[in-house]
Design an enzyme around this catalytic site. Structure first.
Site, PDB file in Angstrom:
ATOM      1  N   GLU A  14       1.965  16.286  -8.372  1.00 49.21           N
ATOM      2  CA  GLU A  14       2.992  16.292  -7.335  1.00 49.21           C
ATOM      3  C   GLU A  14       4.278  16.899  -7.860  1.00 49.21           C
ATOM      4  O   GLU A  14       4.986  17.597  -7.142  1.00 49.21           O
ATOM      5  CB  GLU A  14       3.218  14.872  -6.808  1.00 49.21           C
ATOM      6  CG  GLU A  14       2.046  14.339  -5.982  1.00 49.21           C
ATOM      7  CD  GLU A  14       0.815  13.977  -6.796  1.00 49.21           C
ATOM      8  OE1 GLU A  14       0.931  13.823  -8.039  1.00 49.21           O
ATOM      9  OE2 GLU A  14      -0.275  13.843  -6.195  1.00 49.21           O
TER      10      GLU A  14
ATOM     11  N   HIS B 150      -1.751   3.726   0.066  1.00 49.91           N
ATOM     12  CA  HIS B 150      -1.886   4.637   1.219  1.00 49.91           C
ATOM     13  C   HIS B 150      -1.105   4.088   2.408  1.00 49.91           C
ATOM     14  O   HIS B 150      -1.480   4.286   3.556  1.00 49.91           O
ATOM     15  CB  HIS B 150      -3.349   4.820   1.624  1.00 49.91           C
ATOM     16  CG  HIS B 150      -4.238   5.284   0.523  1.00 49.91           C
ATOM     17  ND1 HIS B 150      -4.869   4.428  -0.342  1.00 49.91           N
ATOM     18  CD2 HIS B 150      -4.590   6.530   0.130  1.00 49.91           C
ATOM     19  CE1 HIS B 150      -5.580   5.128  -1.209  1.00 49.91           C
ATOM     20  NE2 HIS B 150      -5.423   6.399  -0.954  1.00 49.91           N
TER      21      HIS B 150
HETATM   22  C1  LIG Z   1      -0.824  10.672  -7.753  1.00 53.72           C
HETATM   23  C2  LIG Z   1      -1.936  10.869  -6.801  1.00 53.72           C
HETATM   24  N1  LIG Z   1      -2.049  12.038  -6.137  1.00 53.72           N
HETATM   25  C3  LIG Z   1      -3.034  12.221  -5.235  1.00 53.72           C
HETATM   26  C4  LIG Z   1      -3.940  11.238  -4.972  1.00 53.72           C
HETATM   27  C5  LIG Z   1      -5.033  11.433  -3.930  1.00 53.72           C
HETATM   28  N2  LIG Z   1      -6.339  11.560  -4.561  1.00 53.72           N
HETATM   29  C6  LIG Z   1      -7.126  10.479  -4.748  1.00 53.72           C
HETATM   30  S1  LIG Z   1      -8.503  10.849  -5.604  1.00 53.72           S
HETATM   31  C7  LIG Z   1      -8.094  12.481  -5.705  1.00 53.72           C
HETATM   32  C8  LIG Z   1      -8.997  13.433  -6.431  1.00 53.72           C
HETATM   33  C9  LIG Z   1      -9.158  13.078  -7.870  1.00 53.72           C
HETATM   34  O1  LIG Z   1     -10.090  13.912  -8.458  1.00 53.72           O
HETATM   35  P1  LIG Z   1     -10.562  13.701  -9.963  1.00 53.72           P
HETATM   36  O2  LIG Z   1      -9.401  13.406 -10.834  1.00 53.72           O
HETATM   37  O3  LIG Z   1     -11.390  14.861 -10.328  1.00 53.72           O
HETATM   38  O4  LIG Z   1     -11.432  12.375  -9.925  1.00 53.72           O
HETATM   39  P2  LIG Z   1     -12.811  12.095  -9.142  1.00 53.72           P
HETATM   40  O5  LIG Z   1     -12.450  11.613  -7.777  1.00 53.72           O
HETATM   41  O6  LIG Z   1     -13.586  13.350  -9.116  1.00 53.72           O
HETATM   42  O7  LIG Z   1     -13.500  11.024  -9.903  1.00 53.72           O
HETATM   43  C10 LIG Z   1      -6.883  12.716  -5.057  1.00 53.72           C
HETATM   44  C11 LIG Z   1      -6.230  14.036  -4.940  1.00 53.72           C
HETATM   45  C12 LIG Z   1      -3.780  10.031  -5.689  1.00 53.72           C
HETATM   46  N3  LIG Z   1      -4.632   9.004  -5.506  1.00 53.72           N
HETATM   47  N4  LIG Z   1      -2.788   9.870  -6.585  1.00 53.72           N
END
Ligand SMILES: Cc1ncc(C[n+]2csc(CCOP(=O)(O)OP(=O)(O)O)c2C)c(N)n1
Ligand SMILES: [Mg+2]
Lengths: 337, 426
Positions: free
Chosen positions: A60, A129
């Site tokens: 972010e 959320h």
């Molecule tokens: C600081 C923050 N930014 C955005 C999100 C929204 N978000 C939740 S999971 C995710 C994807 C994460 O992907 P990854 O790190 O590859 O983990 P995976 O879900 O594949 O295990 C996002 C963008 C969040 N939870 N926290």
């Protein structure tokens, strides 16, 4: 005119602006090919290409910092922070940078950037959320903060934000993306299609930043609200059978003090409503403003109906959410005293 | 836009935006992956200088070959009992995930996230740690709790946010926490746990303790600043921590190229920090075990952190709120060349003669029954309530645990809420 829900209206605002002005670019997590987790940017990459609507890394502060750099170049970036609860890694870039570049360069640079972010509760999203962090940004000198409450305003305000030469934080009440939830969680939500403010012009128009809307005229008391709470307040007023004047602030900062003052001088009573936690919330500022400017017209202390000062709970959401009972109590107190 | 000065001799620039190899409608294509044969990768001494691992960040530590034989220097040579235990735990995670996913679909809770295909990165790694080592997981390592015998009923109660939920319905489903199981509270905010794990490890070192920490992060989340804070602190203080990156190649709809995987590997981040790095076949339970044990041995000897990229594939959607068919080919998961961690370990046990199809079938039945029985137990304590105020918890608990002592304003708000609910019930 097309009947739109809030997501479609926001999408249309992007589309209109990207069509008119090639300086406008959309970026954020999952914003490009997928079109955003709430689908606000759907179709933009297909229409305008990947270099104008694209996915960003999950950072972010990177998103806001890159938007600042793009704005410094002269683009008009519209950056999405996927949930307002995830805006905090960008806090430094917003507070120390975006908010101050105009000031510290005596306007040699300005930053025409828009940061959009879904905020607010009512969706069983738990503590990450559901938050309403608007007061944190209203407290910062140099950031405008806008919060629409219906599709018409959402599109007009977003276009105004994109055209604004200063950074604008644009918080979208995600609980009412698809329909004006009124706080009666055990009743079905009427779809936007039934709401007059869902008639949205297809082309370009603006709703000015800094102008509130009187969404219900009345003489008994003034209720100040924004976002989802506008609808909760209107439903509560109907249920309580009071003749309230309801003001949808639409912009938190700069707040439309004239509309507020005129109304409170008329009614002599005021209730402030927001979802965010109570202490240090924007309601405290509103209450102070009303007290400073309308003291001799007030017949009762200004009341606040807000979220409680706890992290946003998951299972107890409907006990936390400032619904009709909490607002009704505040209204009665403001009328009784 | 700034008025662009005339630059007749300079080419126009253009922005590169990474795109995955295939999108819906295309056939999934993994031919670009360079997968070395099992057993082909060198195993340095755990006490070797970090730089001696730096060629390993571009390859893949693999132990199980196509026939299920364990080959090469990384074979951890586990006894059959341990192998069967890892198999059982991975299978249990999968059954549990399927069950809870279905419960969400039935409206019994708000949200769920599966770890299908990624069971080894949590389960096998946990068995390679000591029971009292600390973990800082993401939302996709429910396998740690299962490997540490956390009660299934309690896990489910957390998912249901019900009366039995140890964290009182405060967090979204799957955001477990258990001090007794060395499982730090899951945050919805990505990457925050990574530098916290380093801090825990630094504290262990400051205190002359012998316990180490193990942190997890997703491929997408390595873009957060917290990832870099963690690596820097871990490197500077040679913190006793294992830094796992679960590269399941997707972050909701964004492929790993958006996190920087087009140009290098995630493990290669180790090189820049000067710490040890390994890149591991995350669907090979033995490779995961061996790499974790290597990093644990190294860091227990005060030789600092290891960054381990666990290369795997997110077989299912990101969560119950996601539909991956709109951004990646439908057949992608089935074409993933590193296979399924459960099937591969089972094949290995069969090849060893330490397992057979009857025992496999019996175990499947047993785990199914265990999970069903646990679910029945958990549901006796309620499921998430979303359209009434018949809450599973005592509502007053909302105001507890904000602080150790409840200040006056929370006491007032608590009383206000109790009165409100009484009014609503009238
Ligand atoms: C600081 C923050 N930014 C955005 C999100 C929204 N978000 C939740 S999971 C995710 C994807 C994460 O992907 P990854 O790190 O590859 O983990 P995976 O879900 O594949 O295990 C996002 C963008 C969040 N939870 N926290
Ligand atoms: Mg991922």
């Amino acid at each position: 005119m097309t009947v739109m829900n809030m997501i479609q209206a926001l999408n249309s605002a992007h589309d209109v602006m990207m069509e008119r002005d090639k300086r406008v670019v959309a970026l954020g997590e999952d914003v490009g090919y997928f079109g955003g987790v709430f689908r606000v940017t759907e179709g933009l990459q297909r229409k305008y290409g990947a270099s104008r609507a694209f996915d960003t890394p999950i950072s972010e502060n990177g998103i806001v910092a890159a938007a600042i750099g793009m704005a410094a170049y002269g683009l008009r970036p519209v950056a999405e922070i996927q949930f307002a609860d995830y805006i905090y890694p960008a806090f430094d870039q917003l507070v120390s940078e975006a908010a101050r570049v105009r000031y510290r360069t005596a306007s040699e640079w300005s930053l025409p950037l828009t940061i959009r972010s879904p905020y607010g509760g009512g969706i069983f999203g738990g503590q990450t959320h559901s938050q309403s962090p608007e007061a944190l940004f209203a407290h910062v000198a140099g950031l405008k903060t806008v919060i629409p409450s219906n599709p018409y305003d959402a599109k007009g305000l977003l276009i105004a934000a994109i055209e604004d030469d200063d950074p604008v934080l644009f918080f979208e009440p995600k609980r009412i993306y698809n329909g004006p939830f009124d706080g009666f969680f055990d009743r079905p939500v009427t779809p936007w299609a039934k709401h007059p403010q869902a008639e949205v012009p297809d082309g370009h128009y603006t709703v000015p930043i800094g102008k509130a809307a009187v969404v219900r005229e009345g003489g008994d008391l003034t209720i100040l609200a924004y976002g989802t709470m506008v609808h909760v307040v209107l439903a509560t007023v109907a249920a309580e059978g009071v003749d309230a004047e309801v003001i949808d602030l639409r912009t938190i900062l700069p707040v439309d003090i004239e509309t507020i003052e005129a109304s409170v001088r008329k009614t002599g009573r005021c209730v402030v409503v927001h979802e965010a936690t109570r202490t240090g919330g924007f309601g405290a500022e509103l209450s102070a403003l009303v007290q400073e400017r309308c003291f001799y017209h007030l017949e009762a202390p200004v009341q606040r109906a807000t979220g409680f000062d706890t992290p946003y709970p998951h299972s107890l959401e409907w006990a936390y959410f400032p619904g009709p009972v909490r607002i009704g109590t505040a209204i009665r107190k403001a009328l009784e005293d | 836009m700034n008025d662009q000065p005339e630059r007749p001799n300079r080419p126009a620039l253009s922005l590169h935006v990474p795109e995955p190899e295939a999108r819906p409608g295309d056939e999934a294509d993994f031919s670009h992956l360079d997968i070395p044969p099992a057993g082909s990768v060198r195993r340095p001494d755990p006490h070797a200088p970090a730089r001696e691992t730096h060629d390993l960040v571009f390859t893949l530590v693999r132990v199980l070959d196509e026939e299920g034989k364990a080959v090469g220097p990384w074979d951890p040579k586990l006894d059959p009992e341990t192998l069967r235990r890892i198999l059982r735990d991975m299978m249990l995670v999968r059954v549990y995930d399927d069950r809870m996913y279905r419960a969400q679909r039935q409206g019994k809770t708000s949200f769920y996230m599966k770890s299908t295909g990624e069971e080894a990165v949590a389960v096998a790694a946990t068995h390679a740690l000591d029971r009292d080592d600390m973990t800082f997981p993401t939302y996709r390592q429910q396998g740690i709790l299962i490997a540490r015998d956390y009660p299934l009923v309690q896990m489910m109660c957390q998912v249901y946010s019900n009366r039995g939920d140890p964290i009182k319905g405060r967090q979204l489903p799957i955001m477990y926490a258990s001090k007794d199981h060395g499982f730090f509270t899951i945050s919805g905010n990505l990457a925050t746990q990574y530098p916290q794990a380093v801090g825990w490890a630094m504290a262990s070192a400051i205190s002359g303790d012998s316990r180490i920490a193990s942190a997890y992060i997703g491929d997408g989340s390595t873009a957060e600043g917290d990832f870099h804070a963690a690596c820097t602190f871990a490197a500077v203080y040679r913190a006793p921590v294992i830094l796992n990156i679960v590269n399941n190649q997707w972050a909701i709809s964004s492929f790993s190229g958006i996190a920087g995987a087009e140009l290098t590997t995630f493990a290669a981040r180790a090189v820049g920090y000067g710490i040890a790095g390994l890149r591991v076949d995350g669907n090979d339970a033995l490779a995961v075990y061996a790499a974790t044990r290597w990093a644990a041995d190294r860091t227990r000897a005060n030789l600092g952190p290891t960054l381990i990229e666990l290369f795997t594939y997110r077989v299912e959607g990101h969560s119950t709120s996601d539909d991956p068919s709109v951004y990646r080919p439908q057949d992608a998961a089935s074409k993933w060349p590193l296979g399924d961690p459960i099937r591969r370990l089972k094949q290995h046990l069969l090849a060893l003669g330490e397992w057979d199809e009857e025992r496999q079938a019996a175990l499947e039945t047993e785990l199914g029954e265990t999970v069903r029985a646990a679910q029945k137990q958990a549901e006796k304590q309620g499921t998430l309530v979303t359209s009434t105020i018949d809450f599973p918890q005592d509502v007053r608990t909302m105001f507890e645990d904000v602080f150790a002592e409840m200040p006056w304003h929370l006491k007032e708000q608590q009383a206000q809420m109790v009165a409100e609910l009484a009014a609503k019930r009238k």
